[in-house]
Design a protein around this motif. Structure first.
Motif, short mmCIF file in Angstrom:
data_model
loop_
_atom_site.label_atom_id
_atom_site.label_comp_id
_atom_site.label_asym_id
_atom_site.label_seq_id
_atom_site.Cartn_x
_atom_site.Cartn_y
_atom_site.Cartn_z
N TYR A 62 -10.90 -18.49 88.92
CA TYR A 62 -11.52 -19.25 88.03
C TYR A 62 -12.76 -18.46 87.51
O TYR A 62 -13.71 -18.83 86.58
N ASP A 63 -13.04 -17.16 88.06
CA ASP A 63 -13.81 -16.23 87.60
C ASP A 63 -13.53 -15.64 85.95
O ASP A 63 -12.18 -15.82 85.74
N ARG A 64 -14.48 -14.84 85.55
CA ARG A 64 -13.95 -14.45 84.29
C ARG A 64 -13.26 -13.07 84.34
O ARG A 64 -13.16 -12.56 83.28
N TYR A 65 -12.85 -12.61 85.33
CA TYR A 65 -12.02 -11.44 85.55
C TYR A 65 -10.55 -11.71 85.56
O TYR A 65 -9.73 -10.65 85.60
N GLY A 66 -10.12 -12.91 85.38
CA GLY A 66 -8.52 -13.17 85.58
C GLY A 66 -7.97 -12.75 84.20
O GLY A 66 -6.98 -11.99 84.24
N THR A 67 -8.68 -12.84 83.01
CA THR A 67 -8.17 -12.62 81.74
C THR A 67 -8.04 -10.89 81.79
O THR A 67 -7.31 -10.21 81.26
N LYS A 68 -9.25 -10.34 82.09
CA LYS A 68 -9.32 -9.01 82.26
C LYS A 68 -8.39 -8.25 83.12
O LYS A 68 -7.75 -7.28 82.88
N ARG A 69 -7.88 -8.84 84.04
CA ARG A 69 -6.84 -8.10 85.14
C ARG A 69 -5.44 -8.21 84.46
O ARG A 69 -4.86 -7.35 84.42
N LEU A 70 -5.37 -9.35 83.55
CA LEU A 70 -4.07 -9.30 82.76
C LEU A 70 -4.06 -8.26 81.74
O LEU A 70 -3.08 -7.66 81.37
N LEU A 71 -5.19 -8.13 81.09
CA LEU A 71 -5.30 -7.12 80.10
C LEU A 71 -4.87 -5.64 80.62
O LEU A 71 -4.37 -5.05 79.73
N GLN A 72 -5.66 -5.52 81.78
CA GLN A 72 -5.51 -4.11 82.16
C GLN A 72 -4.03 -3.74 82.74
O GLN A 72 -3.45 -2.60 82.33
N LEU A 73 -3.21 -4.67 83.16
CA LEU A 73 -1.92 -4.49 83.45
C LEU A 73 -1.10 -4.54 82.21
O LEU A 73 -0.21 -3.55 82.36
N ARG A 74 -1.41 -5.09 81.29
CA ARG A 74 -0.54 -5.02 80.01
C ARG A 74 -0.86 -3.64 79.47
O ARG A 74 -0.10 -2.90 78.76
N GLU A 75 -2.12 -3.15 79.33
CA GLU A 75 -2.36 -1.89 78.97
C GLU A 75 -1.80 -0.54 79.68
O GLU A 75 -1.16 0.22 78.88
N LEU A 76 -1.55 -0.97 80.70
CA LEU A 76 -0.82 0.15 81.67
C LEU A 76 0.72 0.18 81.41
O LEU A 76 1.48 1.13 81.26
N LEU A 77 1.49 -1.23 80.99
CA LEU A 77 2.57 -1.21 80.77
C LEU A 77 2.93 -0.98 79.32
O LEU A 77 3.94 -0.59 78.82
N ALA A 78 2.07 -1.12 78.55
CA ALA A 78 2.07 -1.00 76.85
C ALA A 78 2.43 0.63 76.66
O ALA A 78 3.19 0.71 75.58
N VAL A 79 2.19 1.74 77.52
CA VAL A 79 2.72 3.04 77.01
C VAL A 79 4.24 3.30 77.44
O VAL A 79 4.49 4.25 77.57
N LEU A 80 4.91 2.47 77.99
CA LEU A 80 6.00 2.49 78.65
C LEU A 80 7.12 2.93 77.77
O LEU A 80 7.22 2.56 76.50
N ASP A 81 7.94 3.95 78.23
CA ASP A 81 9.09 4.51 77.45
C ASP A 81 10.30 4.24 78.30
O ASP A 81 10.42 4.66 79.49
N THR A 82 11.05 3.19 77.83
CA THR A 82 12.13 2.69 78.46
C THR A 82 13.40 3.47 78.36
O THR A 82 14.43 3.10 78.85
N SER A 83 13.20 4.80 77.72
CA SER A 83 14.50 5.27 77.41
C SER A 83 15.15 5.93 78.94
O SER A 83 16.16 6.47 78.96
#
Length: 457
Positions: A62-83
């Protein structure tokens, strides 16, 4: 440095090195060493990523960091090269288990915000692809009002993304908690082998009528997809068994429970005990382990037919007492266990039997949950277990879990060793043969603040 330019570590040595660190990754120094390996060489980098990112858990509280954690994981996955799984960028190919735990103790609107967050949608989509995919997915919701969160409250895109993930070929383990009105085709078209469903309900006919028909994620086409060959099912039966496991069998004559090896049913009450019996009947040719955890307030009193369970090797009873000593309730529980054990057994004999009594509330040092009023029932249980067909059971476990809540109990001085001795003395009176048997293991556990400062042996 290439292998032709000089000495190098054999692949087996690198695997042993990173595997050893992964096994002790709970230690800060091991995790730090794996992080350092990311910068040693390509070979070390690939192996350390496999260890560091094998299991990912995101806690959205319920703290303000929940959304931030989702953003951090998304940024790590965003550079994915699935080839290629061996790509130098992205961590998605290395993730084999993903868990999302979302709390909203006093604000369900916050939970809705987490679930409909665009970052979560992108993460779900990136967790599987043509060259990679997770093997275990958990979505554990903790709504503030204790009522399950509605599947229909999720965005259309997220519902579609979740179903696509569930049906990805590599996903074999699924865990869901506190989700209602899920589509009836939730498990269809999947390759799942292990499923845990807690407080998960499926749309029934009335829900469909009120919703104006089937949703896009629960079409008649989906309803024709095959059911998965489940091997393990853990559920508390808050949904229609027929809808989820299939009223109709697959084309080959099997259903979702036809391959079931382990079944764990929790919070069993009289009204859902028949669902468990139905699953047992469907899995009668393959079921090896059956665990039944009964409701602490109203437990079923009827039994089930064990004659057809030829493959059953382990049977576990769990009773949560959740109240002060009640001799009538104890007698009822013991009678129920004896009735199940007395039902005609199959030709194959059990090799493990466990009986657990947990959360026994004790407010006085004299209470042991083994008072003489129930001695007759204990004696009947002992007679059943020492005679055929249970005389050949290799392991019998009797576990007693006591809880000291404080309050009135603080007026007494509890001595852990003396309390344990008193319980065993009572047991030697009510079940003397079992106490002396080398195949019987008696376990005594305690919980409560009063025991933290006491020595327990």
């Amino acid at each position: 440095m290439s292998r032709t330019d000089g000495p190098y570590f054999p692949e087996e040595i690198l695997d042993l090195f990173t595997d050893a660190l992964e096994q002790t990754m709970k230690k800060p120094e091991s995790k730090a060493a794996l992080k350092a390996c990311l910068f040693v060489s390509r070979s070390f980098r690939q192996r350390s990523r496999r260890s560091l990112f094998r299991s990912v858990q995101v806690n959205c509280e319920y703290d303000r960091y929940g959304t931030k954690r989702l953003l951090q994981l998304r940024e790590l996955l965003a550079v994915l090269d699935t080839s290629s799984v061996d790509s130098d960028t992205g961590i998605a190919p290395f993730i084999k288990s993903a868990t999302f735990v979302m709390f909203a103790p006093n604000n369900d609107a916050k939970l809705r915000t987490y679930l409909n967050n665009r970052n979560l949608l992108d993460i779900i989509r990136w967790l599987h692809g043509s060259n990679h995919g997770i093997e275990k997915f958990s979505l554990l919701l903790h709504p503030g009002n204790s009522n399950p969160f509605s599947w229909n409250a999720l965005s259309v895109d997220l519902r579609a993304a979740l179903l696509d993930l569930f049906r990805s070929p590599r996903l074999c383990t699924l865990e869901l908690k506190s989700l209602k009105n899920a589509p009836r085709s939730l498990l269809r078209g999947t390759k799942l082998k292990q499923v845990t469903l807690q407080w998960v309900s499926v749309m029934d006919e009335l829900d469909i009528i009120e919703a104006g028909g089937l949703s896009d994620n629960d079409s008649s086409v989906d309803d024709q997809l095959p059911l998965p060959p489940l091997e393990f099912l853990h559920t508390n039966h808050t949904y229609s068994i027929d809808h989820l496991l299939g009223e109709k069998e697959n084309a080959d004559g099997t259903c979702a429970a036809s391959h079931l090896k382990k079944l764990a049913s929790t919070i069993l009450r009289p009204d859902n005990f028949n669902d468990t019996v139905g699953i047992i009947d469907r899995a009668k040719e393959t079921l090896q382990e059956l665990t039944m955890s009964f409701d602490p307030i109203i437990s079923p009193t009827h039994t089930f037919e064990r004659r057809a369970l030829h493959t059953l090797a382990a049977l576990v009873f769990r009773y949560q007492i959740a109240a002060s000593y009640d001799s009538y309730r104890l007698c009822t529980i013991l009678q129920h266990i004896c009735e199940i054990l007395q039902s005609p057994p199959p030709s194959t004999e059990l090799n493990r039997l466990e009986i657990h009594f947990s959360n026994i509330i004790v407010t006085s040092p004299e209470e042991t949950f083994l008072l003489p009023t129930s001695k007759e029932n204990w004696s009947l249980l002992e007679e059943l277990l020492i005679n055929s067909p249970y005389s050949s059971i290799e392991s019998i476990v009797l576990k007693l879990g006591y809880h000291f809540p404080g309050g009135q109990a603080r007026d007494y001085e509890f001595d852990a060793e003396n309390f344990q001795f008193a319980i065993r003395e009572h047991l030697s009176i009510v079940v003397p043969v079992l106490c002396l048997s080398p195949r019987v293991d008696i376990v005594i556990e305690t919980t409560g603040k009063l025991w933290k400062s006491l020595k327990w042996s």
